[in-house]
Enzyme design. Structure first.
Site, PDB file in Angstrom:
ATOM      1  N   HIS A 185       0.860  -1.182   0.000  1.00 34.96           N
ATOM      2  CA  HIS A 185       0.000   0.000   0.000  1.00 34.96           C
ATOM      3  C   HIS A 185       0.895   1.229   0.000  1.00 34.96           C
ATOM      4  CE1 HIS A 185      -3.758   2.241   0.701  1.00 34.96           C
ATOM      5  NE2 HIS A 185      -2.944   3.090   1.314  1.00 34.96           N
ATOM      6  N   CYS A 186       0.718   2.082  -0.993  1.00 36.40           N
ATOM      7  CA  CYS A 186       1.589   3.255  -1.155  1.00 36.40           C
ATOM      8  C   CYS A 186       0.832   4.513  -0.766  1.00 36.40           C
ATOM      9  CB  CYS A 186       2.075   3.343  -2.610  1.00 36.40           C
ATOM     10  SG  CYS A 186       3.145   4.766  -2.904  1.00 36.40           S
ATOM     11  N   VAL A 187       1.341   5.222   0.238  1.00 33.66           N
ATOM     12  CA  VAL A 187       0.670   6.440   0.687  1.00 33.66           C
ATOM     13  C   VAL A 187       0.825   7.560  -0.327  1.00 33.66           C
ATOM     14  CG1 VAL A 187       0.854   5.882   3.132  1.00 33.66           C
ATOM     15  CG2 VAL A 187       2.729   7.112   2.018  1.00 33.66           C
ATOM     16  N   SER A 191      -3.311   4.458  -2.476  1.00 34.19           N
ATOM     17  CA  SER A 191      -3.895   3.226  -2.972  1.00 34.19           C
ATOM     18  C   SER A 191      -2.857   2.123  -2.884  1.00 34.19           C
ATOM     19  CB  SER A 191      -4.351   3.405  -4.427  1.00 34.19           C
ATOM     20  OG  SER A 191      -4.879   2.200  -4.952  1.00 34.19           O
TER      21      SER A 191
END
Length: 408
Positions: A185-187, A191
């Site tokens: 999960h990439c901030v 998403s």
């Protein structure tokens, strides 16, 4: 001179803290000072502050911060995306008006492309479906990858989504969904990075790395021309007659003469290594045929192997399968040859454990003795990320006879 020094120190410290935060948990850095610093900042220091708060306020402040932290860390919100966009736009607002009159038309075209590409790929990475698994597309995602019987075994059910977990998938506690070929999960895109947007994430990293590098080198060239006009004997590499202090003093003069161009050039040069490091690490994952999620799973298995708790045995080629929990993967050219499991007591699995395979269990001591089923070579791994229907020399809708002919 003092302004330049503190600006460099600030950007270096900020870049290093970001590096420790994002890379400190990587298995490759587990026994390094980076991992130790990550544990100090994110585990030991919060524990010490919590103990202090228990004494001073009976934990009221910690509970308030915990609720805020849970909202920040475990709920989707665009805070970091907005922060990332703000850095880009403010830096370009400071940089472009100063550099634009000093460059030619071809350079201006290159600058426009370098500036616009990160915005385009950020939008595509944020807005694309990362590979959400739903009841409607469940059958499709089940058929994308075979179970390797090492990291992913058939029959596991996601307790939240109430669906059988496809191979290479993972439930994201922030997105509250199962993600196909989940990476992380990439901030920065608010998403997950998964089957549907991994290629946009790669292009976002590449375009951002090009932007920071090109902007830094272009600014360096413009500042060097300015210093050359004022100091005719100046060169980018320190002249022999100059001391280090005098060389840095010339740089400080140039940056103070054009603070906007100098500060943004310095920021671009110092942040470029961090962006390139993240890009190269992501490309290495592609090269190895794995994801961030899978690399963490492999690291756990490697520890079990070191402890002597990992075992494997042969899977027969013509074994019977339950099509409801293990549908055939027609696009994948290889099948698992072994089943790999780890036990809690260091003994082979019992005969009544219900595990597939035949023959005696063999203890596995090294990770290099286990084949990664999902590594098809760098070219095919990359095409698998960029072309959803890519099927390694055959199309998904090809009949079995045609698939076999093309693959051989």
């Amino acid at each position: 001179m003092a302004t330049l020094k503190w600006a460099v120190v600030f950007v270096l410290c900020l870049s290093f803290m970001v590096f420790v935060t994002f890379f400190g948990r990587l298995p490759a850095l587990r026994r390094t000072p980076v991992a130790a610093l990550h544990r100090l900042i994110w585990i030991r220091l919060p524990a010490a502050l919590y103990a202090l708060d228990i004494r001073l306020s009976s934990g009221r402040l910690s509970r308030s911060l915990l609720r805020f932290g849970n909202c920040v860390m475990h709920d989707r919100h665009p805070t970091v995306v907005v922060f990332f966009l703000a850095i880009l736009m403010v830096a370009q607002y400071l940089y472009l008006p100063e550099a634009w009159p000093l460059i030619g038309w071809f350079t201006k075209l290159c600058v426009l492309a370098a500036v616009l590409m990160p915005y385009l790929f950020l939008f595509l990475a944020c807005s694309s479906d990362p590979g959400y698994i739903t009841h409607e597309n469940y059958a499709h995602h089940m058929s994308l990858y075979p179970y390797d019987y090492a990291l992913f075994h058939p029959g596991n059910i996601c307790r939240t989504c109430r669906l059988l977990k496809p191979a290479r998938s993972k439930h994201c506690s922030i997105c509250k969904r199962c993600i196909a070929r989940a990476d992380h999960h990439c901030v920065f895109i608010n998403s997950c990075v998964g089957y549907g947007n991994h290629h946009w994430f790669l292009l976002l990293l590449f375009s951002t790395a090009v932007l920071t590098t090109y902007g830094g080198l272009l600014g360096l060239s413009l500042l060097s021309s300015m210093m050359k006009d004022h100091y005719p004997d100046w060169s980018l590499w320190k002249p022999a007659y100059m001391t280090v202090n005098s060389y840095l003093a010339v740089w400080a003069w140039a940056i103070q003469r054009n603070v906007r161009l100098g500060a943004t050039t310095l920021l671009a040069l110092l942040t470029s290594p961090l962006v390139w490091g993240l890009l190269l690490y992501t490309l290495y994952q592609v090269y190895a045929g794995t994801t961030t999620n899978e690399s963490l799973k492999w690291s756990v298995l490697e520890e079990d192997m070191d402890d002597g708790y990992a075992f494997r045995r042969l899977l027969p080629a013509g074994r019977q399968r339950d099509g409801r929990i293990e549908p055939p993967c027609r696009r994948w050219p290889v099948e698992p040859a072994h089943i790999l499991v780890a036990t809690s007591d260091g003994n082979p699995p019992a005969g009544d454990a219900g595990l597939p395979g035949q023959g005696p269990w063999e203890r596995v001591r090294k990770l290099r003795h286990v084949e990664n089923l999902y590594d098809m070579g760098f070219r095919d791994n990359l095409l698998d990320s960029f072309i959803p229907s890519y099927a390694f020399g055959c199309r998904v809708d090809d009949p079995p006879s045609e698939r076999k002919r093309r693959l051989t």
